[in-house]
Design a protein around this motif. Structure first.
Motif, PDB file in Angstrom:
ATOM      1  N   SER A   1      -7.852   5.161  -3.147  1.00 17.94           N
ATOM      2  CA  SER A   1      -8.807   5.710  -2.185  1.00 17.94           C
ATOM      3  C   SER A   1      -8.209   6.974  -1.581  1.00 17.94           C
ATOM      4  CB  SER A   1      -9.133   4.687  -1.092  1.00 17.94           C
ATOM      5  OG  SER A   1      -7.963   4.340  -0.364  1.00 17.94           O
ATOM      6  N   ARG A   2      -9.039   7.709  -0.871  1.00 17.08           N
ATOM      7  CA  ARG A   2      -8.529   8.920  -0.226  1.00 17.08           C
ATOM      8  C   ARG A   2      -9.258   9.165   1.081  1.00 17.08           C
ATOM      9  NH1 ARG A   2      -9.299  13.614  -4.310  1.00 17.08           N
ATOM     10  NH2 ARG A   2      -8.576  14.923  -2.580  1.00 17.08           N
ATOM     11  N   ASN A   3      -8.595   9.864   1.974  1.00 11.45           N
ATOM     12  CA  ASN A   3      -9.175  10.288   3.240  1.00 11.45           C
ATOM     13  C   ASN A   3      -8.938  11.787   3.344  1.00 11.45           C
ATOM     14  OD1 ASN A   3      -9.638  10.970   5.958  1.00 11.45           O
ATOM     15  ND2 ASN A   3      -9.188   8.893   6.620  1.00 11.45           N
ATOM     16  N   ASN A   4      -9.956  12.568   3.047  1.00  9.96           N
ATOM     17  CA  ASN A   4      -9.782  14.018   3.030  1.00  9.96           C
ATOM     18  C   ASN A   4      -9.536  14.589   4.427  1.00  9.96           C
ATOM     19  OD1 ASN A   4      -9.984  14.134   0.261  1.00  9.96           O
ATOM     20  ND2 ASN A   4     -12.151  14.750   0.256  1.00  9.96           N
ATOM     21  N   ALA A   5      -9.994  13.896   5.442  1.00  4.35           N
ATOM     22  CA  ALA A   5      -9.736  14.360   6.808  1.00  4.35           C
ATOM     23  C   ALA A   5      -8.262  14.222   7.167  1.00  4.35           C
ATOM     24  CB  ALA A   5     -10.581  13.571   7.797  1.00  4.35           C
ATOM     25  N   LYS A   6      -7.590  13.283   6.506  1.00  4.77           N
ATOM     26  CA  LYS A   6      -6.159  13.064   6.766  1.00  4.77           C
ATOM     27  C   LYS A   6      -5.277  13.602   5.645  1.00  4.77           C
ATOM     28  CE  LYS A   6      -6.694   8.965   9.669  1.00  4.77           C
ATOM     29  NZ  LYS A   6      -6.280   7.550   9.890  1.00  4.77           N
ATOM     30  N   ASN A   7      -5.908  14.231   4.654  1.00  2.00           N
ATOM     31  CA  ASN A   7      -5.146  14.785   3.519  1.00  2.00           C
ATOM     32  C   ASN A   7      -4.241  13.730   2.881  1.00  2.00           C
ATOM     33  OD1 ASN A   7      -6.354  17.229   4.002  1.00  2.00           O
ATOM     34  ND2 ASN A   7      -4.500  18.272   4.693  1.00  2.00           N
TER      35      ASN A   7
ATOM     36  N   ARG B   1       0.841  -1.194   0.000  1.00  2.00           N
ATOM     37  CA  ARG B   1       0.000   0.000   0.000  1.00  2.00           C
ATOM     38  C   ARG B   1       0.875   1.243   0.000  1.00  2.00           C
ATOM     39  NH1 ARG B   1      -4.527   2.351   4.242  1.00  2.00           N
ATOM     40  NH2 ARG B   1      -2.659   2.946   5.417  1.00  2.00           N
ATOM     41  N   LEU B   2       0.659   2.077  -0.994  1.00  2.00           N
ATOM     42  CA  LEU B   2       1.335   3.363  -1.071  1.00  2.00           C
ATOM     43  C   LEU B   2       0.444   4.437  -0.459  1.00  2.00           C
ATOM     44  CD1 LEU B   2       2.713   3.264  -4.727  1.00  2.00           C
ATOM     45  CD2 LEU B   2       3.733   2.338  -2.644  1.00  2.00           C
ATOM     46  N   SER B   3       1.082   5.410   0.165  1.00  2.00           N
ATOM     47  CA  SER B   3       0.373   6.562   0.719  1.00  2.00           C
ATOM     48  C   SER B   3       0.969   7.835   0.142  1.00  2.00           C
ATOM     49  CB  SER B   3       0.498   6.600   2.243  1.00  2.00           C
ATOM     50  OG  SER B   3      -0.065   5.452   2.832  1.00  2.00           O
ATOM     51  N   CYS B   4       0.142   8.853   0.063  1.00  2.00           N
ATOM     52  CA  CYS B   4       0.605  10.156  -0.401  1.00  2.00           C
ATOM     53  C   CYS B   4      -0.022  11.206   0.508  1.00  2.00           C
ATOM     54  CB  CYS B   4       0.199  10.377  -1.847  1.00  2.00           C
ATOM     55  SG  CYS B   4       0.556  12.033  -2.466  1.00  2.00           S
ATOM     56  N   ALA B   5       0.820  11.859   1.283  1.00  2.00           N
ATOM     57  CA  ALA B   5       0.353  12.887   2.210  1.00  2.00           C
ATOM     58  C   ALA B   5       0.465  14.259   1.548  1.00  2.00           C
ATOM     59  CB  ALA B   5       1.179  12.853   3.484  1.00  2.00           C
ATOM     60  N   ALA B   6      -0.616  15.019   1.636  1.00  6.18           N
ATOM     61  CA  ALA B   6      -0.663  16.335   1.008  1.00  6.18           C
ATOM     62  C   ALA B   6      -0.670  17.437   2.059  1.00  6.18           C
ATOM     63  CB  ALA B   6      -1.898  16.458   0.130  1.00  6.18           C
ATOM     64  N   SER B   7      -0.067  18.544   1.723  1.00  2.56           N
ATOM     65  CA  SER B   7      -0.104  19.727   2.577  1.00  2.56           C
ATOM     66  C   SER B   7      -0.153  20.958   1.681  1.00  2.56           C
ATOM     67  CB  SER B   7       1.117  19.788   3.498  1.00  2.56           C
ATOM     68  OG  SER B   7       2.307  19.849   2.744  1.00  2.56           O
ATOM     69  N   GLY B   8      -0.522  22.068   2.283  1.00  2.00           N
ATOM     70  CA  GLY B   8      -0.620  23.291   1.505  1.00  2.00           C
ATOM     71  C   GLY B   8      -2.075  23.639   1.259  1.00  2.00           C
ATOM     72  N   ARG B   9      -2.432  23.850   0.016  1.00  2.00           N
ATOM     73  CA  ARG B   9      -3.792  24.236  -0.324  1.00  2.00           C
ATOM     74  C   ARG B   9      -4.779  23.105  -0.029  1.00  2.00           C
ATOM     75  NH1 ARG B   9      -3.715  28.077  -5.707  1.00  2.00           N
ATOM     76  NH2 ARG B   9      -2.366  29.681  -4.824  1.00  2.00           N
TER      77      ARG B   9
ATOM     78  N   THR C   1     -11.671  11.187  -7.854  1.00  2.00           N
ATOM     79  CA  THR C   1     -12.197  12.543  -7.797  1.00  2.00           C
ATOM     80  C   THR C   1     -11.997  13.146  -6.411  1.00  2.00           C
ATOM     81  OG1 THR C   1     -14.373  11.642  -7.270  1.00  2.00           O
ATOM     82  CG2 THR C   1     -13.930  12.176  -9.587  1.00  2.00           C
ATOM     83  N   TRP C   2     -12.220  14.441  -6.311  1.00  2.00           N
ATOM     84  CA  TRP C   2     -11.966  15.149  -5.056  1.00  2.00           C
ATOM     85  C   TRP C   2     -12.789  14.562  -3.913  1.00  2.00           C
ATOM     86  CZ3 TRP C   2     -15.924  17.481  -2.412  1.00  2.00           C
ATOM     87  CH2 TRP C   2     -17.110  17.681  -3.128  1.00  2.00           C
ATOM     88  N   SER C   3     -13.987  14.109  -4.225  1.00  2.00           N
ATOM     89  CA  SER C   3     -14.865  13.575  -3.185  1.00  2.00           C
ATOM     90  C   SER C   3     -14.617  12.104  -2.903  1.00  2.00           C
ATOM     91  CB  SER C   3     -16.321  13.738  -3.606  1.00  2.00           C
ATOM     92  OG  SER C   3     -16.588  12.924  -4.732  1.00  2.00           O
ATOM     93  N   GLY C   4     -13.901  11.452  -3.792  1.00  2.00           N
ATOM     94  CA  GLY C   4     -13.736  10.010  -3.680  1.00  2.00           C
ATOM     95  C   GLY C   4     -14.874   9.237  -4.308  1.00  2.00           C
ATOM     96  N   GLY C   5     -15.814   9.945  -4.914  1.00  2.00           N
ATOM     97  CA  GLY C   5     -16.989   9.285  -5.445  1.00  2.00           C
ATOM     98  C   GLY C   5     -16.772   8.530  -6.741  1.00  2.00           C
ATOM     99  N   SER C   6     -15.739   8.888  -7.476  1.00  2.00           N
ATOM    100  CA  SER C   6     -15.451   8.203  -8.735  1.00  2.00           C
ATOM    101  C   SER C   6     -13.976   7.875  -8.822  1.00  2.00           C
ATOM    102  CB  SER C   6     -15.838   9.079  -9.931  1.00  2.00           C
ATOM    103  OG  SER C   6     -17.224   9.254  -9.998  1.00  2.00           O
TER     104      SER C   6
END
Length: 124
Positions: free
Chosen positions: A71-77, A19-27, A52-57
């Motif tokens: 997948s993405r977790n917007n709460a964890k960026n 499993r790869l992770s990508c942590a985002a910061s900034g905007r 997509t930004w929402s994870g819906g697609s």
């Protein structure tokens, strides 16, 4: 500016998972569609998956469909790439990237922001 840092790469055997992770910061992370792309030695950049930004697609390259999950977790960026049934041909440097255009993201275009990449090596 969006800063992206990938992690989770390594050396595995064929058939293993990673499993790869990508942590985002900034905007604001949730404003951006996210993608994973890869580049193998001596080859061009290849689109792997996008979300997509929402994870819906989500959207996948045929070569990874059914084996990889984005997948993405917007709460964890953070955006993830779960890779299963890995093959030697999956060996590459994997990059995460961010863009505000879904059409660009799903075709693997020139994303606005890129991480530095993480190496995945699959031995046979």
């Amino acid at each position: 500016q969006v800063q992206l840092v990938e992690s989770g790469g390594g050396l595995v055997q064929a058939g293993d998972s990673l499993r790869l992770s990508c942590a985002a910061s900034g905007r604001t992370f949730s404003n951006y569609h996210m993608g994973w792309l890869r580049q193998a030695p001596g080859k061009g950049r290849e689109f792997v998956a996008a979300i997509t930004w929402s994870g819906g697609s989500t959207y996948y390259a045929d070569s990874v469909k059914g084996r990889f999950t984005i997948s993405r977790n917007n709460a964890k960026n953070t955006v993830y790439l779960q890779m299963s049934s890995l093959k030697p041909e999956d060996t590459a440097v994997y990059y995460c990237a961010a863009d505000r255009s879904w059409s660009l993201a799903r075709r693997g275009g020139d994303y606005e922001y890129w991480g530095q990449g993480t190496q995945v090596t699959v031995s046979s």
